[in-house]
Design an enzyme around this catalytic site. Sequence first.
Site, mmCIF file in Angstrom:
data_model
loop_
_atom_site.group_PDB
_atom_site.id
_atom_site.type_symbol
_atom_site.label_atom_id
_atom_site.label_comp_id
_atom_site.label_asym_id
_atom_site.label_seq_id
_atom_site.Cartn_x
_atom_site.Cartn_y
_atom_site.Cartn_z
ATOM 1 N N ASP A 86 5.040 36.368 -10.833
ATOM 2 C CA ASP A 86 5.854 35.852 -9.721
ATOM 3 C C ASP A 86 7.253 36.461 -9.716
ATOM 4 O O ASP A 86 8.240 35.794 -9.414
ATOM 5 C CB ASP A 86 5.958 34.319 -9.777
ATOM 6 C CG ASP A 86 4.599 33.639 -9.766
ATOM 7 O OD1 ASP A 86 3.669 34.210 -9.183
ATOM 8 O OD2 ASP A 86 4.475 32.552 -10.360
ATOM 9 N N HIS A 118 3.716 31.845 -2.689
ATOM 10 C CA HIS A 118 4.060 31.024 -3.855
ATOM 11 C C HIS A 118 4.803 29.775 -3.371
ATOM 12 O O HIS A 118 5.797 29.885 -2.639
ATOM 13 C CB HIS A 118 4.949 31.804 -4.823
ATOM 14 C CG HIS A 118 5.197 31.061 -6.109
ATOM 15 N ND1 HIS A 118 4.266 31.003 -7.128
ATOM 16 C CD2 HIS A 118 6.262 30.334 -6.538
ATOM 17 C CE1 HIS A 118 4.749 30.281 -8.121
ATOM 18 N NE2 HIS A 118 5.958 29.862 -7.788
ATOM 19 N N CYS A 142 20.119 -10.308 33.017
ATOM 20 C CA CYS A 142 20.683 -9.062 33.545
ATOM 21 C C CYS A 142 20.607 -8.980 35.063
ATOM 22 O O CYS A 142 21.439 -8.332 35.694
ATOM 23 C CB CYS A 142 19.994 -7.858 32.906
ATOM 24 S SG CYS A 142 18.199 -7.905 32.992
#
Length: 902
Positions: free
Chosen positions: A142, A106, A707
């Site tokens: 259910d 479910h 860098c």
Amino acid sequence: MKIAVIGQSLFGQEVYCRLREEGHEVVGVFTVPDKDGKADPLGLQAEQDGVPVFKFPRWRAKGRALPDVVAQYQALGAELNVLPFCSQFIPMEVISAPRHGSIIYHPSLLPRHRGASAINWTLIHGDKKGGFTIFWADDGLDTGDLLLQKECEVLPDDTVSSLYNRFLFPEGVKGMVQAVKLIAEGKAPRLPQPEEGATYEGIQRKETARIDWDQPAEAIHNWIRGNDKVPGAWTEACGQKLTFFNSTLSTAGLEPEGEDLPIPGAHRPGVITKAGLILFGNDGRMLLVKNIQLEDGKMIPAAHFFEKVESSALELTEEELGTAEAVRGAWKRILPSVPEVDESTDFFKSGAASVDVVRLVEEVKELCDGLELENEDVYMATTFGDFIQLLVRRLRGGDKETECAIDYVEKAVNKLTLRMPHQLFIGGTFVDAEGGKTYETINPTDGSALCQVSLAQVSDVDKAVAAAKDAFENGLWGKISARDRGRLLYRLAELMEQHQEELATIEALDAGAVYTLALKTHVGMSIQTFRYFAGWCDKIQGSTIPINQARPNRNLTMTRREPIGVCGIIIPWNYPLMMLSWKTAACLAAGNTVVIKPAQVTPLTALKFAELTLKAGIPKGVVNVLPGSGSLVGQRLSDHPDVRKIGFTGSTEVGKHIMKSCALSNVKKVSLELGGKSPLLIFADCDLGKAVQMGMSSVFFNKGENCIAAGRLFVEDSIHDQFVRRVVEEVGKMKIGNPLDRDTNHGPQNHLAHLQKLLEYCQRGVEEGATLVCGGKQVPRPGFFFEPTVFTDVQDHMFIAREESFGPIMIISRFADGDVDAVLTRANATEFGLASGVFTRDINKALYVSDKLEAGTVFVNTYNKTDVAAPFGGFKQSGFGKDLGEAALNEYLRVKTVTFEY
């Protein structure tokens, strides 16, 4: 265990297949009768496997079980009934018959949302958590005892389809198999369902799906998505019934400007905009609907609602006519009850269901060599004629999705009209930051504000990561072939090339980059990087490995190189686009998705790049861009549990902090390109002219914001004075000025704080006794200009000898003639190891020195010579991991070992 599978659909088919793979004996399959000549997938699969299949139209009459049906079932001797998805009412004589009873799947967290439309009601009620339950069947609706539950987060824009496809289907299949395993092992629990919190809602039908406009925008959104795709939330407007699909509350940055759509009962008229239909709740908040289905069943983009239908059809070429006939064959196979498929044949009115949409899309993709096609396209063109027109337009490269709504900042500069996005880029859409927060990005040439840029918050990071995760796990990106991924990256590189002047101009305005350098390096190398890694996409391969055989059997062991998942990329401000490209190209080539955090002071080329990814056809969510602070956005990326890799370029101090966060959060993979103090050794036997030229470049290239800049030059004593004199002469020739002027070769520093840092750096050098030969001051003009600077007589203990300036400051030290080992010791006496260089005509000396220098890159008789094919990265506290080259791919891949026995 002997199992009877009772149900239908692809979900039922998948559960059936997995149970058989686990070794269970499926003694029979009970499914629904064929519809319009088509068998249900579950029954079709079982028939192919030779498993008995029963297609009872009903199991009982007048409230009583049909004896013949029950007898056929009982003859199979099932020990357990498994009901993965069943639309029929099964009598208790069957439910209770097996030794172990019956289990049912479910799609909600029982006892919440009992009933047949559980997924719809999970969304309609705005539940934050969803999931599924596997329970023991009883005679209630259910209400049986719980065996197993699993939950998931419900995302704000989830629909029935997305929630089902992302979690309920795949995890539900696993859950059913796990439940059967627990039963077989005697470990399956039976937990009574609590009645507290129990709800029951009826089946959602078209007649009950009408929109109630007297509620807040969020409730209207939940109603629309809770009915998307079936049965479809609708309203009456313009004299017809309109059904709305694809709703979202993500409306940041959207303005309700366009043509009004009057809607009876609505708080105010809707507005048709370029982004879709904006609707309003009774709280005044907006929601956006992207697709509308007209009363005749035709689905259109909401943005096109008031446009006239295009009357002229494309004239097909011979090749396209052949493709059309092949597609017609696919329609015939899917619609066997239709005697002839003609131009007016409607896919859905001919009996097709949602499962047939998936089949059609996959068949057409196969026929058309991986063409990008989605389920939505079938809903947009439901007749065969319309579908062929859509398909041909797509094959010709047209019929793209409505262009993303972008709020540009426009500037006329450099003989161009720049159109610059300035919002966050999340899930393929430009949006405002949470709370509408913004900040100014500054033009370093004159200190003026370029524009307001959205300032990302922690919640924005979470949204971007969720979009990237969904794109990786459920989107088209992970489904297309590696070769198609390469095609998209090639297309992106082509678009970057077409926009290179615009990108270079933005770099000049936002970062102070000299335009000519930006065109060649910042942008030019970015384009090369994407082209290079596009070529790698279909060459990422594993290997087969011989291992000891498990005699008398044999073994096969192989490795797979797989993408990691969601990657965070944090880039610096010195090369905004190039650093983005170095990391992102490899990341995408490997198949990952990415959240990019550009430097807060230089966000604009990253946002323009985001726009180009849309134009290239990169699927939504694959690339996300978040301007913002490092302490907020960068930190959240480092901490986020769904980010699996961080690529960072920046300071060593911040890199250490990121590495710690990556370890403490989820031990995410990390690569770091950090600070440097790169030594350049200039020997007396060098080509002095070239050494001066390249020495200048090693320091002053890109204003020293580089860098790998040579942080310290060691010059052999016998040529030291001559070298310094010639350098100072060359410095005097440098033109400092507007970076957009073609004769400028030294532009402004990136931002004011950095300029002030350089002034303090030079002051400290003078205070410690170094000789300031030239420069060291701010240029007396508007903007953040700093004079190219030269220091000599720099001793090893001085601050400027040990620490990086990241600016146009040349640090020169002497070394004694012929003392190679001594200068090497001094050069290596640093915790940094990003790059280095040596100038000499002596090949033996060059080889010896390059061998001894402790740096990730060594330049010999050149400098700054990087290439997209050559790996780049540092040693020691300059970081680890590589950008560029094949080695960069390894940073964004994981290796999986698979061993077979046969």
